[in-house]
Design an enzyme around this catalytic site. Structure first.
Site, PDB file in Angstrom:
ATOM      1  N   PRO A 195       8.129 -25.142  -2.693  1.00 48.30           N
ATOM      2  CA  PRO A 195       6.709 -24.641  -3.081  1.00 48.30           C
ATOM      3  C   PRO A 195       6.806 -24.036  -4.464  1.00 48.30           C
ATOM      4  O   PRO A 195       7.798 -23.229  -4.726  1.00 48.30           O
ATOM      5  CB  PRO A 195       6.522 -23.506  -2.305  1.00 48.30           C
ATOM      6  CG  PRO A 195       7.267 -23.942  -0.711  1.00 48.30           C
ATOM      7  CD  PRO A 195       8.480 -24.649  -1.415  1.00 48.30           C
ATOM      8  N   TYR A 230       5.066 -10.805  -1.108  1.00 52.54           N
ATOM      9  CA  TYR A 230       3.915 -10.796  -0.693  1.00 52.54           C
ATOM     10  C   TYR A 230       3.332 -10.071   0.548  1.00 52.54           C
ATOM     11  O   TYR A 230       4.291  -9.666   1.039  1.00 52.54           O
ATOM     12  CB  TYR A 230       3.359 -12.146  -0.767  1.00 52.54           C
ATOM     13  CG  TYR A 230       3.606 -13.052  -2.239  1.00 52.54           C
ATOM     14  CD1 TYR A 230       3.177 -12.416  -3.152  1.00 52.54           C
ATOM     15  CD2 TYR A 230       4.418 -13.871  -2.267  1.00 52.54           C
ATOM     16  CE1 TYR A 230       3.013 -13.066  -4.457  1.00 52.54           C
ATOM     17  CE2 TYR A 230       4.591 -14.648  -3.336  1.00 52.54           C
ATOM     18  CZ  TYR A 230       4.082 -14.060  -4.666  1.00 52.54           C
ATOM     19  OH  TYR A 230       4.362 -14.621  -6.014  1.00 52.54           O
ATOM     20  N   ARG A 263       9.197 -18.993   5.457  1.00 45.20           N
ATOM     21  CA  ARG A 263       9.996 -18.553   4.193  1.00 45.20           C
ATOM     22  C   ARG A 263      10.139 -17.123   4.247  1.00 45.20           C
ATOM     23  O   ARG A 263       9.125 -16.258   4.505  1.00 45.20           O
ATOM     24  CB  ARG A 263       9.333 -18.971   2.952  1.00 45.20           C
ATOM     25  CG  ARG A 263      10.205 -18.503   1.725  1.00 45.20           C
ATOM     26  CD  ARG A 263       9.818 -19.327   0.355  1.00 45.20           C
ATOM     27  NE  ARG A 263      10.269 -20.680   0.396  1.00 45.20           N
ATOM     28  CZ  ARG A 263      10.573 -21.139  -0.978  1.00 45.20           C
ATOM     29  NH1 ARG A 263      10.184 -20.317  -1.938  1.00 45.20           N
ATOM     30  NH2 ARG A 263      11.001 -22.226  -1.023  1.00 45.20           N
TER      31      ARG A 263
END
Length: 782
Positions: free
Chosen positions: A429, A588, A636
């Site tokens: 990604p 995040y 992930r």
């Protein structure tokens, strides 16, 4: 004299602290280059004291010695023992790999050669003498070659910027009275834990030698093999070696490894158990004092580079003193020349050291794969390199792994739930920051479509955001409305139609406190100059002082965000994605819950790791509930925060285990980017050890990522069992057809490789030179 500007070629008085190979060789070189110099060596031990039995040098190092001083080279050459094989013995089975090319001689013999050369040149050797204080005032140059315990380095540690890191194993240097046939690694699984033997020959016994008539004592020169016994600290203590004398523990080790030692004893030379320490210095010189060898840097003995590095330091220092007009310039040039070389060696040495520290993880691997894993542990020996050295051994490992004849490991298939990937390459990604209102456009079609045509088994989208407020930047894509889902379907339809067999996966995430920032090329992680939206996080801690302070999420907001993930997953399924990855890394939102550095909550979602996992697992379960059962889900994670007080590798194992228990089909193992004050340890394949550990401790498949750039590394990691899939990012930015080109460069065009019909004419590798050439045959690369 320390403050004077001195012409380096005429440095008249040189003091060398330490009479090991590096210090002695530096003395000989400097005196030979300028016989008028006054060169004095201070060595606190006797001339024949030595705490190692044999040293190993490479042909490269020997070439430098031959060029710099043929007299020393000829004396060493006549005493070298050379061999090509490495034997690996595990659970009673021996596997041999050839073509490695080692050369060794006794450390005492090497010191004797250097003593003789120094005396012949007029070097003043002072044994059993501690170097006096104040040498930097009475001499023009002081060379500190006083080893890992360097008093010079410790005295000026704040100036050198010294960092000494202890590790987790105990080891002891010993000797056997016969020559091993090869470099031998032997593993012993005892009631106390795993122990390992490293052994290699360094001298030949005399023709009339017989064990029963052999004189005893450490001075005897018919000692023929170095033997190092190593084990983790807790195994050493469990075996009781901390409570008995070194001689008693040596006798116990001889019994444990009796078969390897042919029933003979192990002998010591004042040997004691010690713990390896990695020495790194930010600076190698201070005024007219310079560090050399182990005083400046250490590299674990399992790659055999300690003496090699010290001798090469001496060669470089002598050359720089000849070439540079001032002492200051010479010392700067020496450091600039040697530091990159040493850093590379230390990275390899640390990888090797950590492999042996984690040896217990690999004991149940198939025998040949275990041997291959050991041989490639430092990443200096690779699949392609080992195939050049020993094609028969490498072919046997490939067959045991399941490779069809002639098939590189990277082109073997891999199954995740109902999805079979045709090869092990993943386009990682990568955020493109090129969407409008969260809608992927023509750029994304071309970007992802090109990489799908390029042959990878799985192509991943960038992080696709689950809400407008969950975007990182205004250019991020989303899956929070129907127009976005329709645009994504256009892309998945293209991939499935034009590149049959290539899977395309979506990565879902929420930016959390790292949102509302500029496009990467306008200032990564910097807040927008205007048009900001409010950001949220587990706790009200800004990413950097310049970023917004996020709002701490309450229960109702957590429910809303979980439903946003669920809705996005439902749209992703309808858009035709083959795999879904939940982004719980890089600081995040979901990653923010996992890290103790960003989650300071005191409710049910903060505190212990189990509580910090609670919300990410709730989101995972909700997404898994709407994602089609036959399609795989991965997660992930950041396996370390690279910051004090943050998540560690041990935490990563538990995080991975928790997600696997909830149904994750694989863990995509990244690291860091959780806090701005991180200190990553970058290097080739630097994140792979975390994936390796998770794979072997949890049994869940893993995706390795992070500075993996060559097909040779991919093959090596896959075949060694350190990962199941390899995700590459920047190589695919450089070359969208990286996988097809990797196949062509290896001369492979079988299963796992699909050239689009319009491109097939290019499937034969152009004869313009190889871009990923095999590494040259090494002489000391394990």
């Amino acid at each position: 004299m320390a403050g004077a500007v001195i012409m380096s070629r005429s440095v008249p008085r040189i003091a060398i602290i330490g009479g090991g190979p590096g210090g002695l060789y530096a003395a000989a070189l400097l005196k030979r280059l300028d016989p008028g110099r006054e060169v004095t060596v201070w060595e606190r031990n006797a001339p024949d004291d030595t705490f190692g039995f044999g040293v190993v040098l490479s042909d490269e190092t020997l070439g430098g010695i031959e060029h710099a001083d043929p007299v020393v080279y000829e004396a060493m050459q006549s005493d070298f023992v050379r061999w090509d094989d490495i034997d690996i013995v595990h659970r009673g089975v021996r596997h041999t790999s050839g073509g490695h090319g080692f050369a060794a001689l006794g450390r005492r013999r090497l010191l004797g050669i250097l003593h003789d050369r120094c005396r012949a040149l007029g070097v003043d050797l002072r044994f059993r003498t501690v170097a006096p204080a104040g040498l930097e005032e009475t001499h023009d140059l002081v060379i500190a070659a006083d080893g890992v315990n360097s008093t010079t380095r410790e005295r000026h540690g704040h100036v050198f910027g010294s960092h000494v890191t202890p590790h987790h194993c105990r080891y002891i240097w010993l000797a056997a009275d016969f020559p091993f046939d090869a470099f031998r690694f032997e593993i012993a699984e005892t009631e106390h834990g795993v122990m390992q033997l490293h052994g290699y020959p360094f001298s030949r016994p005399s023709p009339d030698h017989h064990p029963s008539t052999r004189p005893s004592g450490p001075q005897n020169q018919s000692d023929a093999s170095t033997v190092i016994i190593e084990m983790r600290e807790e195994v050493w203590r469990a075996a009781g070696f901390d409570e008995v004398s070194p001689q008693e523990s040596t006798e116990s080790c001889a019994k444990i490894f009796a078969e390897a030692l042919r029933g003979r004893p192990l002998r010591s030379n004042n040997s004691t158990w010690t713990t390896f320490r990695t020495v790194v210095n930010d600076h190698w010189s201070h005024g007219n004092t310079v560090l050399l060898g182990d005083a400046a840097h250490t590299a674990h003995f399992s790659i055999g580079s300690g003496t090699k590095l010290a001798v090469e330091d001496a060669l470089a220092l002598a050359a720089c003193l000849e070439e540079q007009p001032s002492l200051e310039g010479a010392l700067a040039a020496y450091e600039a020349e040697r530091k990159p070389v040493v850093a590379s060696t230390q990275r390899a040495a640390r990888a090797s050291l950590e492999w042996f520290e984690s040896l217990g993880l690999y004991l149940d691997q198939p025998p040949r794969q275990f041997a291959f894993n050991l041989l490639t542990r430092s990443r200096r020996v690779t699949h392609d390199n080992l195939r050049l050295r020993d094609a028969r051994f490498t072919g046997a490992v490939e067959r045991e792994f399941g490779c069809a004849p002639g098939t590189p490991p990277m082109f073997t298939p891999f199954r995740l739930r109902g999805l079979t990937l045709r090869n092990r390459v993943v386009v990682s990604p990568m955020d493109m920051y090129s969407a409008t209102d969260g809608i992927p456009g023509d750029f994304h079609l071309v970007h992802l479509g090109a990489r799908a045509l390029g042959g990878a088994g799985l192509v991943m989208t960038e992080m696709v955001c689950v809400s407008p407020e969950g975007r990182i930047t205004p250019g991020c894509t989303g899956l929070y409305n129907g127009r976005q889902a329709a645009a994504w379907k256009r892309i998945t339809d293209f991939v499935h139609a034009q590149s049959p067999g290539t899977a395309i996966g979506v990565q879902l995430g929420h930016s959390g406190r790292k949102g509302s920032t500029r496009l990467m090329w306008e200032g990564i992680d910097e807040p927008l100059p205007d048009g900001n939206w409010p950001v949220v996080a587990p706790s009200p801690i800004p990413y950097k002082p310049s970023n917004q302070t996020p709002r701490e999420l309450g229960r109702a907001q957590l429910t809303d965000i979980r439903e946003q993930f669920t809705a996005a997953a439902w749209r992703a399924a309808r858009a035709g994605f083959d795999l879904l990855e939940l982004h719980c890394a890089h600081g995040y939102l979901l990653s923010g819950f996992l890290s103790p550095l960003t989650n300071r909550r005191t409710d049910a979602y903060g505190g212990s790791l189990a509580k910090r996992l609670r919300f990410p697992l709730e989101v995972f379960d909700a997404v898994r509930g709407v994602w089609p059962q036959e399609r795989p889900m991965t997660v992930r994670i950041s396996a370390t925060d690279w910051a004090e007080g943050g998540n560690t590798a041990e935490d990563a194992v538990e995080i991975a285990r928790a997600f696997a228990a909830h149904g994750a089909d694989a863990i995509d193992v990244s690291t860091g980017q959780v806090v701005a004050e991180e200190h990553p340890d970058y290097g080739r394949s630097y994140q792979t050890p975390y994936a390796d550990r998770i794979r072997h401790e949890t049994g869940v498949p893993v995706i390795a990522v992070g500075a993996i750039s060559s097909w040779d590394d991919v093959n090596s990691l896959i075949l060694a069992g350190r990962t199941d899939l390899c995700a590459l990012a920047r190589p695919h930015l450089y070359d969208p057809h990286w996988t097809l080109h990797a196949a062509a460069e290896q001369g492979y065009d079988g299963p796992g490789v699909v050239w689009p019909d319009p491109y097939r004419a290019g499937s034969r590798r152009p004869q313009t030179g190889r871009t990923d050439a095999p590494k040259p045959r090494l002489t000391l690369g394990t």
